[in-house]
Design a protein around this motif. Structure first.
Motif: not given
Length: 69
Positions: A33, A39-41, A43, A53-58, A67
């Motif tokens: 996403y 940036t994003g996620y 899933l 599970r949602f992992l935030a990503v840059r 991560i």
């Protein structure tokens, strides 16, 4: 989960390994996403827990994800 180059001509070197703990069973149904260009996620469905599970990503570069769990 493992990260590899998307371009097969770059070889099959593993670039990253993440989300190795906290899942009850299979990592299955992975989605991306995008929020912005950097940036994003990620899933991931946790089959054993019947949850996501949602992992935030840059994105730091074309080859490196940060991560932010």
């Amino acid at each position: 989960m493992k990260q590899y180059y998307a371009d097969p001509t770059k070889g099959n070197q593993q670039l990253a390994l993440f989300a190795t703990e906290g899942f009850t069973e299979d990592h299955e149904g992975i989605s991306i996403y995008k929020l912005t260009d950097s940036t994003g996620y990620i899933l991931v469905s946790d089959q054993g827990l019947t949850a996501f599970r949602f992992l935030a990503v840059r994105v730091q570069s074309q080859t490196h994800l940060n991560i932010l769990i």
